[in-house]
Design a protein around this motif. Sequence first.
Motif, PDB file in Angstrom:
ATOM      1  N   THR A   1      -1.107  40.988 -28.491  1.00  0.00           N
ATOM      2  CA  THR A   1      -1.417  39.679 -27.923  1.00  0.00           C
ATOM      3  C   THR A   1      -0.970  39.638 -26.475  1.00  0.00           C
ATOM      4  N   ALA A   2      -1.886  39.236 -25.604  1.00  0.00           N
ATOM      5  CA  ALA A   2      -1.604  39.141 -24.179  1.00  0.00           C
ATOM      6  C   ALA A   2      -1.315  37.697 -23.787  1.00  0.00           C
ATOM      7  N   SER A   3      -0.460  37.526 -22.787  1.00  0.00           N
ATOM      8  CA  SER A   3      -0.078  36.173 -22.357  1.00  0.00           C
ATOM      9  C   SER A   3      -1.174  35.505 -21.534  1.00  0.00           C
ATOM     10  N   GLU A   4      -2.126  36.313 -21.016  1.00  0.00           N
ATOM     11  CA  GLU A   4      -3.224  35.748 -20.252  1.00  0.00           C
ATOM     12  C   GLU A   4      -4.409  36.701 -20.288  1.00  0.00           C
ATOM     13  N   TYR A   5      -5.518  36.208 -19.765  1.00  0.00           N
ATOM     14  CA  TYR A   5      -6.754  36.998 -19.751  1.00  0.00           C
ATOM     15  C   TYR A   5      -6.600  38.248 -18.881  1.00  0.00           C
ATOM     16  N   THR A   6      -7.176  39.344 -19.357  1.00  0.00           N
ATOM     17  CA  THR A   6      -7.293  40.543 -18.546  1.00  0.00           C
ATOM     18  C   THR A   6      -8.658  41.160 -18.791  1.00  0.00           C
TER      19      THR A   6
ATOM     20  N   VAL B   1       1.489  39.829 -16.749  1.00  0.00           N
ATOM     21  CA  VAL B   1       0.935  39.753 -18.091  1.00  0.00           C
ATOM     22  C   VAL B   1       1.934  40.368 -19.078  1.00  0.00           C
ATOM     23  N   GLN B   2       2.217  39.621 -20.118  1.00  0.00           N
ATOM     24  CA  GLN B   2       3.092  40.145 -21.174  1.00  0.00           C
ATOM     25  C   GLN B   2       2.254  40.534 -22.380  1.00  0.00           C
ATOM     26  N   LEU B   3       2.589  41.685 -22.949  1.00  0.00           N
ATOM     27  CA  LEU B   3       1.831  42.224 -24.065  1.00  0.00           C
ATOM     28  C   LEU B   3       2.779  42.485 -25.226  1.00  0.00           C
ATOM     29  N   VAL B   4       2.426  42.014 -26.408  1.00  0.00           N
ATOM     30  CA  VAL B   4       3.283  42.183 -27.581  1.00  0.00           C
ATOM     31  C   VAL B   4       2.471  42.828 -28.699  1.00  0.00           C
ATOM     32  N   GLU B   5       2.896  44.040 -29.107  1.00  0.00           N
ATOM     33  CA  GLU B   5       2.190  44.775 -30.145  1.00  0.00           C
ATOM     34  C   GLU B   5       2.829  44.554 -31.508  1.00  0.00           C
ATOM     35  N   SER B   6       2.043  44.828 -32.528  1.00  0.00           N
ATOM     36  CA  SER B   6       2.552  44.838 -33.893  1.00  0.00           C
ATOM     37  C   SER B   6       1.637  45.710 -34.741  1.00  0.00           C
ATOM     38  N   GLY B   7       2.146  46.095 -35.922  1.00  0.00           N
ATOM     39  CA  GLY B   7       1.308  46.807 -36.876  1.00  0.00           C
ATOM     40  C   GLY B   7       1.654  48.256 -37.120  1.00  0.00           C
ATOM     41  N   GLY B   8       2.536  48.833 -36.331  1.00  0.00           N
ATOM     42  CA  GLY B   8       2.903  50.220 -36.546  1.00  0.00           C
ATOM     43  C   GLY B   8       3.714  50.390 -37.816  1.00  0.00           C
TER      44      GLY B   8
END
Length: 119
Positions: free
Chosen positions: A22-27, A1-8
């Motif tokens: 945003t995650a690349s797949e369901y968790t 699973v790849q996770l990409v953050e933003s907003g800091g």
Amino acid sequence: VQLVESGGESVQAGGSLRLSCTASEYTYCMGWFRQTPGKEREGVAGIDIDGTTTYADSVKSRFTISRDNAKNTLYLQMNNLEPDDTAIYYCMAGPGWSDGFCSTALNYWGQGTQVTVSS
């Protein structure tokens, strides 16, 4: 699973920020941890697929975690920010709950996003 953050960002005390991940797949369980230099990473908030949430005592009533399952996206709304909230915030995903937050057993982490709160 790849996770990409933003907003800091850098904000003044009392301000607000919203972090996204945003995650690349369901968790099943997704959450936010944070870390400052010289300290261990600590749990901030978590939420499972059913909407059950958990928060660290230090952020209760100020932070709100939510997720959009259709978009595999996690959010953290942070209000009334304090200088002690300054940290790198990491999005994470896991298969269930452990020790009050989402389990880190699968070691799924985002790259981190810096939040700086000045007094």
